[in-house]
Design an enzyme around this catalytic site. Structure first.
Site, mmCIF file in Angstrom:
data_model
loop_
_atom_site.group_PDB
_atom_site.id
_atom_site.type_symbol
_atom_site.label_atom_id
_atom_site.label_comp_id
_atom_site.label_asym_id
_atom_site.label_seq_id
_atom_site.Cartn_x
_atom_site.Cartn_y
_atom_site.Cartn_z
ATOM 1 N N ALA A 12 -1.679 12.423 -11.858
ATOM 2 C CA ALA A 12 -0.867 13.312 -10.855
ATOM 3 C C ALA A 12 -1.719 14.196 -10.102
ATOM 4 C CB ALA A 12 0.023 14.233 -11.677
ATOM 5 N N SER A 13 -2.795 14.385 -10.292
ATOM 6 C CA SER A 13 -3.737 15.240 -9.261
ATOM 7 C C SER A 13 -4.630 14.172 -8.271
ATOM 8 C CB SER A 13 -4.597 16.137 -10.004
ATOM 9 O OG SER A 13 -5.414 15.184 -10.844
ATOM 10 N N ASP A 15 -5.591 11.007 -5.574
ATOM 11 C CA ASP A 15 -5.669 10.916 -4.418
ATOM 12 C C ASP A 15 -4.242 10.033 -4.144
ATOM 13 O OD1 ASP A 15 -6.851 11.294 -1.855
ATOM 14 O OD2 ASP A 15 -7.359 9.110 -1.592
ATOM 15 N N ALA A 17 -1.507 9.724 -5.463
ATOM 16 C CA ALA A 17 -0.342 10.592 -5.871
ATOM 17 C C ALA A 17 -0.198 11.330 -4.680
ATOM 18 C CB ALA A 17 -0.487 11.458 -7.193
ATOM 19 N N LYS A 18 -1.181 12.108 -4.166
ATOM 20 C CA LYS A 18 -0.948 13.020 -3.173
ATOM 21 C C LYS A 18 -0.794 12.320 -1.721
ATOM 22 C CE LYS A 18 -4.506 15.812 -4.938
ATOM 23 N NZ LYS A 18 -5.550 16.706 -4.857
ATOM 24 N N ASP A 176 1.803 -4.329 -5.642
ATOM 25 C CA ASP A 176 0.923 -4.898 -4.583
ATOM 26 C C ASP A 176 1.624 -4.232 -3.273
ATOM 27 O OD1 ASP A 176 0.146 -6.518 -2.372
ATOM 28 O OD2 ASP A 176 -0.562 -7.927 -3.699
ATOM 29 N N HIS A 177 0.944 -3.419 -2.697
ATOM 30 C CA HIS A 177 1.766 -2.527 -1.729
ATOM 31 C C HIS A 177 2.009 -3.411 -0.179
ATOM 32 C CE1 HIS A 177 -2.291 -1.840 -0.057
ATOM 33 N NE2 HIS A 177 -1.702 -1.661 1.204
ATOM 34 N N LYS A 181 5.623 -4.114 2.560
ATOM 35 C CA LYS A 181 5.546 -3.992 4.108
ATOM 36 C C LYS A 181 6.737 -4.826 4.659
ATOM 37 C CE LYS A 181 0.583 -3.478 4.275
ATOM 38 N NZ LYS A 181 0.292 -2.196 4.632
ATOM 39 N N GLU A 215 -9.640 -5.555 8.981
ATOM 40 C CA GLU A 215 -9.590 -4.021 8.854
ATOM 41 C C GLU A 215 -10.805 -3.480 9.949
ATOM 42 O OE1 GLU A 215 -8.448 -1.937 5.059
ATOM 43 O OE2 GLU A 215 -9.524 -3.664 4.337
ATOM 44 N N ASP A 234 -10.879 -7.661 -3.858
ATOM 45 C CA ASP A 234 -10.070 -6.396 -3.177
ATOM 46 C C ASP A 234 -8.662 -6.969 -2.465
ATOM 47 O OD1 ASP A 234 -9.893 -3.574 -2.788
ATOM 48 O OD2 ASP A 234 -10.493 -4.176 -0.860
ATOM 49 N N HIS A 239 -3.294 -9.209 -2.038
ATOM 50 C CA HIS A 239 -2.481 -9.251 -1.006
ATOM 51 C C HIS A 239 -2.517 -10.441 -0.199
ATOM 52 C CE1 HIS A 239 -2.931 -5.110 -1.906
ATOM 53 N NE2 HIS A 239 -4.263 -4.954 -1.396
HETATM 54 C C1 BG6 Z 1 -6.034 -1.821 -0.623
HETATM 55 C C2 BG6 Z 1 -7.665 -2.222 -0.676
HETATM 56 O O1 BG6 Z 1 -5.289 -2.630 -1.727
HETATM 57 O O2 BG6 Z 1 -5.559 -2.227 0.646
HETATM 58 C C3 BG6 Z 1 -8.430 -1.523 0.290
HETATM 59 O O3 BG6 Z 1 -8.279 -1.588 -1.988
HETATM 60 C C4 BG6 Z 1 -7.614 -1.736 1.774
HETATM 61 O O4 BG6 Z 1 -9.788 -1.820 0.398
HETATM 62 C C5 BG6 Z 1 -6.138 -1.515 1.694
HETATM 63 O O5 BG6 Z 1 -8.274 -0.890 3.001
HETATM 64 C C6 BG6 Z 1 -5.555 -1.906 3.011
HETATM 65 O O6 BG6 Z 1 -4.311 -1.630 3.133
HETATM 66 P P1 BG6 Z 1 -3.309 -1.520 4.330
HETATM 67 O O7 BG6 Z 1 -2.066 -1.215 3.981
HETATM 68 O O8 BG6 Z 1 -4.205 -0.275 4.985
HETATM 69 O O9 BG6 Z 1 -3.820 -2.857 5.041
#
Ligand code: BG6
Length: 474
Positions: A12-13, A15, A17-18, A176-177, A181, A215, A234, A239
């Site tokens: 919870a403390s 990065d 989470a915040k 998987d964020h 999207k 990136e 990574d 992704h």
């Molecule tokens: C993360 C990676 O899963 O996704 C990072 O660990 C990367 O290294 C990030 O920078 C990229 O996510 P986004 O949403 O900014 O494209």
């Protein structure tokens, strides 16, 4: 209906989470998707009081606040437990607090656990959640876990076994964020809501697919993690391969989580394993070097000055599926490239036409981020006396802003909808493939190509495509 649950955040403390979780929960609160029947238990090592924790939460949402009393009401639902992941007593305290909050907020015994901390603690936490009866079989009990899910097949299998001692597969939500999207989810609509697209989405019409996750940033403060990981683990294992699966899956019987997952799993299982020849030819690894005022990777903090870790990956993948057999699917990702660009280019086959000149292929581009949109390139006559044909793109970028990734994914987990989370079979199959490439690199079977920070990556990636009669569209 607003969701009902007691949400426990381990880490919870931290990065994440915040930066992501508290803002995501606040957005859900503002839109009424979380209302009266929820509270949050924050667990971390620090000895915070409830007041201190509320202040942290308020600070993390400050940019989103339009009504201060609403923000106060939100923060009041956050409770803090100082927590040592190995202390049985600390879990008993969480159980006690959870039970009180469940009664106070009438959460129907629903529980959502978010593991937002180092993966080495995932197994221990899951074990204690069961042994201390925090999970009690009443209400839904979902576990959201952050990546990385293992660092190779062996560690992923071990972690999965540990989790499965306490949770069933349908209770585990592997984040998987990228699946949160908007434009990634839009792939379903583009493919399956447009019969004309559906009809040409196969090896008869498509020449190659290009998935780019570029990136502009370097490794920032994450040198210690990244140097052990590299671009392949990574970004590609999760992704990029998830995007590949949405692009290439067969049409599911319905738009239900079961049918979608079944088709996605098939894609992962049909990814062809490269043999020695492919391992030597089909995958390019690169690392950025200093350029102008940008440091090289080996000069970054917490990175081994002799590191051989790749900050760039380009490779070609093939599927053993009727739909896409022999169609090259290129994946490319890297840090410190010229700009941030997450996009997919679908390059269609060009055939002989009635015109004498060679014409450009049709290309469908999905812009995932930072801009969100879609464009289609087709050939047109330029106005004038001559009959000159040139490619032109029609595009649509006029999309209203959607919910943020974590906001959407947390909401879906609260709805027990796992379509946008990775199934164990997907994770397992992807590690099998990634391990092969990693092992060949560890044995030094292919060179590490250096590229200047701020460039488009190593030239070897262009040569890779040339072998398949293709070139990068971006
Ligand atoms: C993360 C990676 O899963 O996704 C990072 O660990 C990367 O290294 C990030 O920078 C990229 O996510 P986004 O949403 O900014 O494209």
């Amino acid at each position: 209906m607003p969701a009902k649950a007691i949400i426990t955040i381990f880490g919870a403390s931290g990065d994440l989470a915040k930066r992501k979780l508290y803002p995501a929960l606040f957005r859900l609160f503002k839109t009424g998707k979380l209302a009266d029947n929820f509270a949050v238990i924050g667990a971390s090592r620090r000895p915070w009081s409830k007041e201190e924790y509320e202040a942290v939460v308020l600070e993390s949402i400050q940019d989103l606040v339009t009504d201060p009393s609403q923000a106060q009401d939100f923060a009041a639902r956050f409770y803090y437990q100082s927590h040592d992941v190995t202390s049985t007593l600390d879990y008993q305290n969480i159980r006690e607090l959870q039970s009180q909050l469940n009664d106070r907020y009438r959460a129907d015994n629903n529980k959502l656990f978010f593991l937002s901390m180092s993966p080495r603690f995932f197994g221990t936490i899951a074990k204690h959640l069961k042994s201390e009866n925090i999970i009690d079989g009443l209400g839904f009990e979902h576990l959201i876990i952050e990546k990385p899910f293992g660092s190779d097949l062996e560690s992923a299998c071990q972690l999965n076994e540990e989790l499965m001692d306490s949770f069933r597969e349908d209770q585990i939500f592997r984040i998987d964020h990228y699946l949160g999207k908007e434009m990634v989810e839009n792939i379903y609509a583009i493919r399956f809501a447009n019969p004309i697209i559906d009809r040409i989405w196969d090896r008869h019409s498509i020449h190659n697919i290009q998935i780019t996750l570029a990136e502009q940033l370097g490794v920032e403060e994450r040198g210690d993690y990244y140097d052990q990981s590299g671009a392949l683990r990574d970004m590609v294992q999760n992704h990029a391969l998830q995007i590949l699966s949405l692009l290439t899956m067969d049409k599911p019987h319905s738009f239900s989580k079961h049918d979608i997952r079944a088709e996605k799993v098939k894609v992962f299982q049909s990814l062809k394993k490269p043999g020695p020849k492919e391992l030597a030819n089909d995958f390019v690894r690169g690392q950025y070097t200093a350029n102008q005022d940008l440091p090289g990777y080996r000069e970054e903090p917490k990175v081994n000055p002799d590191s051989m870790t790749e900050t760039y990956f380009a490779g070609v993948f093939f599927l053993d599926s009727d739909r896409f057999r022999n169609i090259p699917i290129f994946i490319r990702t890297g840090k410190r490239l010229a700009e941030k660009a997450t996009r997919v280019d679908i390059v269609f086959k060009q055939e002989e036409t009635i015109f004498a000149e060679d014409l450009e292929p049709n290309i469908l581009t999905l812009y995932i981020q930072p801009e969100e949109g879609i464009s289609f390139q087709f050939n047109q006559k330029i106005p004038g006396y001559d009959f000159t044909i040139q490619p032109q793109a029609i595009s649509s970028f006029d999309r209203p802003e959607g919910p943020e990734g974590y906001e959407k994914l947390i909401f879906e987990a609260l709805q027990s909808n796992s379509s946008n989370f990775s199934h164990w079979h997907e994770v397992k199959a992807s590690w099998k493939l990634i391990d092969k490439i990693e092992h060949s690199w560890q044995e030094d079977q292919s060179p590490l190509h250096l590229y200047p920070a701020g460039s488009h990556g190593p030239e070897a990636a262009d040569q890779l495509l040339a072998q398949f009669d293709a070139k990068w569209i971006w």
